[in-house]
Design an enzyme around this catalytic site. Structure first.
Site, PDB file in Angstrom:
ATOM      1  N   CYS A  89      -0.477   2.322   9.256  1.00  0.00           N
ATOM      2  CA  CYS A  89       0.434   1.572   8.395  1.00  0.00           C
ATOM      3  C   CYS A  89       0.045   0.103   8.285  1.00  0.00           C
ATOM      4  CB  CYS A  89       1.840   1.604   8.988  1.00  0.00           C
ATOM      5  SG  CYS A  89       2.260   3.166   9.689  1.00  0.00           S
TER       6      CYS A  89
ATOM      7  N   CYS B  48       3.470   8.542   0.452  1.00  0.00           N
ATOM      8  CA  CYS B  48       4.113   7.687   1.444  1.00  0.00           C
ATOM      9  C   CYS B  48       4.292   6.319   0.804  1.00  0.00           C
ATOM     10  CB  CYS B  48       3.233   7.617   2.690  1.00  0.00           C
ATOM     11  SG  CYS B  48       3.827   6.442   3.917  1.00  0.00           S
TER      12      CYS B  48
ATOM     13  N   CYS C  43       2.346  -1.601  15.632  1.00  0.00           N
ATOM     14  CA  CYS C  43       2.293  -1.437  14.176  1.00  0.00           C
ATOM     15  C   CYS C  43       1.623  -2.625  13.501  1.00  0.00           C
ATOM     16  CB  CYS C  43       3.712  -1.261  13.653  1.00  0.00           C
ATOM     17  SG  CYS C  43       3.782  -1.011  11.879  1.00  0.00           S
TER      18      CYS C  43
ATOM     19  N   ASN D 182      -2.390   5.509  15.685  1.00  0.00           N
ATOM     20  CA  ASN D 182      -3.581   4.980  15.022  1.00  0.00           C
ATOM     21  C   ASN D 182      -3.943   3.657  15.664  1.00  0.00           C
ATOM     22  OD1 ASN D 182      -4.217   6.812  12.816  1.00  0.00           O
ATOM     23  ND2 ASN D 182      -2.216   6.229  12.013  1.00  0.00           N
TER      24      ASN D 182
ATOM     25  N   CYS E 288       6.988  -6.423   7.248  1.00  0.00           N
ATOM     26  CA  CYS E 288       8.142  -5.880   7.975  1.00  0.00           C
ATOM     27  C   CYS E 288       8.560  -6.893   9.030  1.00  0.00           C
ATOM     28  CB  CYS E 288       7.739  -4.564   8.658  1.00  0.00           C
ATOM     29  SG  CYS E 288       9.094  -3.744   9.524  1.00  0.00           S
TER      30      CYS E 288
ATOM     31  N   CYS F  15       7.588  -4.018  15.815  1.00  0.00           N
ATOM     32  CA  CYS F  15       7.103  -2.993  16.755  1.00  0.00           C
ATOM     33  C   CYS F  15       5.682  -3.337  17.206  1.00  0.00           C
ATOM     34  CB  CYS F  15       7.151  -1.607  16.124  1.00  0.00           C
ATOM     35  SG  CYS F  15       8.814  -1.133  15.627  1.00  0.00           S
TER      36      CYS F  15
ATOM     37  N   SER G 159      12.251   7.099   7.106  1.00  0.00           N
ATOM     38  CA  SER G 159      11.998   6.879   8.522  1.00  0.00           C
ATOM     39  C   SER G 159      12.518   5.503   8.908  1.00  0.00           C
ATOM     40  CB  SER G 159      10.488   6.970   8.751  1.00  0.00           C
ATOM     41  OG  SER G 159      10.161   6.634  10.079  1.00  0.00           O
TER      42      SER G 159
ATOM     43  N   SER H 134      12.273   6.703  14.490  1.00  0.00           N
ATOM     44  CA  SER H 134      11.129   6.326  15.311  1.00  0.00           C
ATOM     45  C   SER H 134      11.637   6.033  16.711  1.00  0.00           C
ATOM     46  CB  SER H 134      10.453   5.084  14.719  1.00  0.00           C
ATOM     47  OG  SER H 134       9.950   5.394  13.448  1.00  0.00           O
ATOM     48  N   LEU H 135      11.468   7.008  17.598  1.00  0.00           N
ATOM     49  CA  LEU H 135      12.004   6.845  18.959  1.00  0.00           C
ATOM     50  C   LEU H 135      10.929   6.249  19.874  1.00  0.00           C
ATOM     51  CD1 LEU H 135      14.475   7.354  20.779  1.00  0.00           C
ATOM     52  CD2 LEU H 135      13.513   9.607  21.303  1.00  0.00           C
ATOM     53  N   HIS H 136       9.826   6.935  20.005  1.00  0.00           N
ATOM     54  CA  HIS H 136       8.619   6.426  20.674  1.00  0.00           C
ATOM     55  C   HIS H 136       8.714   6.180  22.181  1.00  0.00           C
ATOM     56  CE1 HIS H 136       7.094   6.284  16.696  1.00  0.00           C
ATOM     57  NE2 HIS H 136       7.495   5.082  16.363  1.00  0.00           N
TER      58      HIS H 136
ATOM     59  N   GLY I  10       7.366  -1.614   6.086  1.00  0.00           N
ATOM     60  CA  GLY I  10       8.757  -2.016   5.894  1.00  0.00           C
ATOM     61  C   GLY I  10       9.742  -1.119   6.595  1.00  0.00           C
ATOM     62  N   GLU I  11      10.966  -1.637   6.756  1.00  0.00           N
ATOM     63  CA  GLU I  11      12.060  -0.861   7.351  1.00  0.00           C
ATOM     64  C   GLU I  11      13.045  -0.532   6.230  1.00  0.00           C
ATOM     65  OE1 GLU I  11      13.116   0.786  10.023  1.00  0.00           O
ATOM     66  OE2 GLU I  11      14.971   1.023   8.896  1.00  0.00           O
TER      67      GLU I  11
ATOM     68  N   GLU J 245       0.815  -1.209   0.000  1.00  0.00           N
ATOM     69  CA  GLU J 245       0.000   0.000   0.000  1.00  0.00           C
ATOM     70  C   GLU J 245       0.855   1.269   0.000  1.00  0.00           C
ATOM     71  OE1 GLU J 245      -1.811  -1.299   3.955  1.00  0.00           O
ATOM     72  OE2 GLU J 245      -1.843   0.871   4.142  1.00  0.00           O
TER      73      GLU J 245
HETATM   74  N1  SAH Z   1      10.146   1.076   9.706  1.00  0.00           N
HETATM   75  C1  SAH Z   1      10.227   2.488   9.631  1.00  0.00           C
HETATM   76  C2  SAH Z   1       9.224   3.138   8.709  1.00  0.00           C
HETATM   77  C3  SAH Z   1       7.806   2.664   8.685  1.00  0.00           C
HETATM   78  S1  SAH Z   1       6.695   3.139   9.920  1.00  0.00           S
HETATM   79  C4  SAH Z   1      10.158   3.099  11.025  1.00  0.00           C
HETATM   80  O1  SAH Z   1      10.053   2.358  11.990  1.00  0.00           O
HETATM   81  O2  SAH Z   1      10.293   4.303  11.164  1.00  0.00           O
HETATM   82  C5  SAH Z   1       6.480   4.868   9.830  1.00  0.00           C
HETATM   83  C6  SAH Z   1       6.121   5.480  11.171  1.00  0.00           C
HETATM   84  O3  SAH Z   1       4.803   5.105  11.588  1.00  0.00           O
HETATM   85  C7  SAH Z   1       7.054   5.025  12.268  1.00  0.00           C
HETATM   86  O4  SAH Z   1       7.384   6.091  13.102  1.00  0.00           O
HETATM   87  C8  SAH Z   1       6.194   4.010  12.990  1.00  0.00           C
HETATM   88  O5  SAH Z   1       6.673   3.774  14.269  1.00  0.00           O
HETATM   89  C9  SAH Z   1       4.848   4.665  12.929  1.00  0.00           C
HETATM   90  N2  SAH Z   1       3.711   3.782  13.234  1.00  0.00           N
HETATM   91  C10 SAH Z   1       3.620   2.454  13.124  1.00  0.00           C
HETATM   92  N3  SAH Z   1       2.424   2.000  13.548  1.00  0.00           N
HETATM   93  C11 SAH Z   1       1.727   3.088  13.914  1.00  0.00           C
HETATM   94  C12 SAH Z   1       0.429   3.296  14.445  1.00  0.00           C
HETATM   95  N4  SAH Z   1      -0.392   2.281  14.689  1.00  0.00           N
HETATM   96  N5  SAH Z   1       0.068   4.562  14.732  1.00  0.00           N
HETATM   97  C13 SAH Z   1       0.909   5.608  14.488  1.00  0.00           C
HETATM   98  N6  SAH Z   1       2.122   5.478  13.996  1.00  0.00           N
HETATM   99  C14 SAH Z   1       2.548   4.232  13.713  1.00  0.00           C
END
Ligand code: SAH
Length: 354
Positions: free
Chosen positions: A333, A105, A119, A290, A112, A116, A191, A214-216, A159-160, A92
Site C-alpha cells: 500500500c 482496490c 504501512c 509486504n 493517511c 500504522c 477495511s 485490521s487487527l494485526h 487512507g482510512e 494509486e
Molecule cells: N486504513 C484501512 C485500509 C487501508 S490498508 C485499514 O487500516 O484497514 C489495507 C490493509 O493493508 C490493512 O489491513 C493494512 O493494515 C494492510 N497493510 C498496510 N501496510 C501493509 C504492508 N506493508 N504489508 C501488508 N499489509 C499491509
C-alpha cells in the site's frame, strides 16, 4: 472549485440541472453517462445539447481521472494505476484478476493519518480525503481502460475509509445503485483500522457490504506498538463493535492479520487470535506483510505462515492466507505513489507503461 458532478446522487444532480433551466430528464441522462456508460468527458455525452455540454465542460468537474502511470505485473496479471487528481495530487489503485472476476482496490484518501508502523501510505501523513467521485472514477477508469467488467471493490488502498465516512458511504451507494454500475454490495469490502464509533454507525446504514478489521495483534500491548489507533480503543471495544456489525447486518466480519516475523507470528499469538475470532464468528485473513523499505518489519517465512494458519484452523477458525500480488510493481500500500513522489519508478521491472 467547480462543483463535482460525479459525487452527486441523482437527486442532487436533478437539483443542479434544474438550476440551469434544464428539464428533469436531463439529470438522468447525465447521471447515466457518468455512472453507467462511463463517459470520459462531458463532450462525448452525445444526446445532450451542444450548449449544455459546453456549459458543463466549462463550469463543472466530472472527476475524469488521468492515468499518470500504469504498471502491469509480469507474475500475476495484477495492474497498478497511478491517477493524477485535478489539484496535482496522485493516488494509486490496483486491479487484481481472480479466476472469475476482477477486483479493484481503491484509495480513500491522499496518504493517511493513522500512523500504522508497517504501512507505507502513512509515512507522510494525510494530504486530504477523496470525494465520492474520485473514488468512483478509480473503478470507472480501470473498467474503461481494460474493457473488462469490475466485479468486486475493496476499499483497502491508501487512507482510512472511516476517517472519510460521508464520502465513502456516498461512494458505496452510488456504486451499488441501479442507475450506476449496480455492483452488488456483497462484492464491496471496506477495511478499517478500527474507529469504533464509526463501525457502530456503519452497522445502522442498512448496507450489505463486508467489513474487514485490521487487527494485526492479539493483545492491546502488542497492538499499541504497531497501531496508534489501539491507544484510543481496546481490542475488546473494537471487537464488540464488530460483533454488533455482524448482528445488525448478518455479514461476517473479516479480521486482517499481517504476519510480522518474530513479532506477532508465534503459536501463542495464533491461539489468542483464535479465541478473539471465535467470539464474533469472524473469518481471519492472514496477510504476508509486504516489505516497506522505510520500515523494519520482515515477512514471516512460508512454513511459519502455514503453521499459523493451521493453528487457527485446528481451533475451528476459517482462515485464509492472502495471495500476494504485484510484488514486482511496488506491491505494498502506498509504495507506488511514494516511488512516484521520489521520482524513482523502476521502469525495467515493468512489461508495460502507459
Ligand atoms: N486504513 C484501512 C485500509 C487501508 S490498508 C485499514 O487500516 O484497514 C489495507 C490493509 O493493508 C490493512 O489491513 C493494512 O493494515 C494492510 N497493510 C498496510 N501496510 C501493509 C504492508 N506493508 N504489508 C501488508 N499489509 C499491509
Amino acid at each position: 472549485m467547480a462543483a463535482d458532478l460525479k459525487s452527486m446522487n441523482l437527486d442532487e444532480l436533478t437539483e443542479l440541472l434544474r438550476g440551469l433551466d434544464e428539464p428533469a430528464y436531463r439529470a438522468r441522462q447525465v447521471y447515466s453517462w457518468l455512472h453507467k456508460r462511463i463517459a470520459r468527458s462531458f463532450t462525448e455525452m452525445s444526446d445532450l445539447s451542444k450548449g449544455l455540454r459546453g456549459r458543463l465542460e466549462a463550469g463543472y468537474d466530472g472527476c475524469f481521472l488521468k492515468i499518470a502511470e500504469h504498471l502491469r505485473s509480469k507474475k500475476d496479471g495484477c495492474e497498478k494505476y497511478l491517477f493524477a487528481l485535478h489539484d496535482g495530487n496522485v493516488i494509486e489503485s490496483v486491479l487484481m484478476r481472480y479466476r472469475d472476476w476482477n477486483t479493484v482496490c481503491v484509495s480513500s484518501q491522499v496518504g493517511c493519518r493513522m500512523g500504522c508502523k508497517f504501512c507505507a501510505s502513512t509515512l507522510e501523513g494525510c494530504v486530504r480525503s477523496l470525494s465520492a467521485g474520485e473514488m468512483l472514477d478509480q473503478v470507472y477508469a480501470i473498467q474503461k481502460d481494460t474493457g473488462e467488467r469490475v466485479g468486486g471493490v475493496v476499499v483497502m488502498g491508501s487512507g482510512e475509509p472511516l476517517d472519510n465516512y460521508a464520502e465513502v458511504l456516498k461512494f458505496i451507494r452510488i456504486l451499488s445503485g441501479k442507475d450506476g454500475l449496480n455492483l452488488s454490495q456483497r462484492s464491496i469490502t471496506i477495511s478499517t483500522c478500527g474507529i469504533v464509533p464509526d463501525i457502530l454507525r456503519l452497522a445502522d446504514e442498512k448496507l450489505e457490504i463486508t467489513l474487514a478489521l485490521s487487527l494485526h495483534a492479539p493483545s492491546d500491548a502488542k497492538r499499541r506498538r504497531i497501531m496508534p489507533i489501539a491507544t484510543r480503543y481496546t481490542i475488546d471495544e473494537t471487537l464488540n463493535a464488530c460483533g454488533h456489525y455482524f448482528e445488525k447486518t448478518g455479514r461476517r466480519v473479516t479480521l486482517e492479520y499481517a504476519l510480522l516475523s518474530g513479532f506477532n507470528d508465534g503459536k501463542e499469538d495464533a491461539e489468542a487470535l483464535s479465541s478473539l475470532a471465535k467470539n464474533i464468528k469472524a473469518h481471519v485473513n492472514i496477510i504476508p506483510v509486504n516489505h516497506v523499505p522505510e520500515r523494519d518489519f520482515a515477512r514471516s517465512d512460508k512454513g511459519r505462515i502455514k503453521e499459523f494458519q493451521n493453528t487457527l484452523m485446528r481451533r475451528g477458525i476459517s482462515a485464509t492466507v492472502r495471495r500476494s500480488m504485484g510484488e514486482d510493481i511496488s506491491g505494498a500500500c502506498g509504495q507506488l505513489r511514494r516511488s512516484y513522489l521520489k521520482q524513482a519508478v523502476q521502469y525495467d521491472t515493468m512489461t508495460d507503461t502507459v
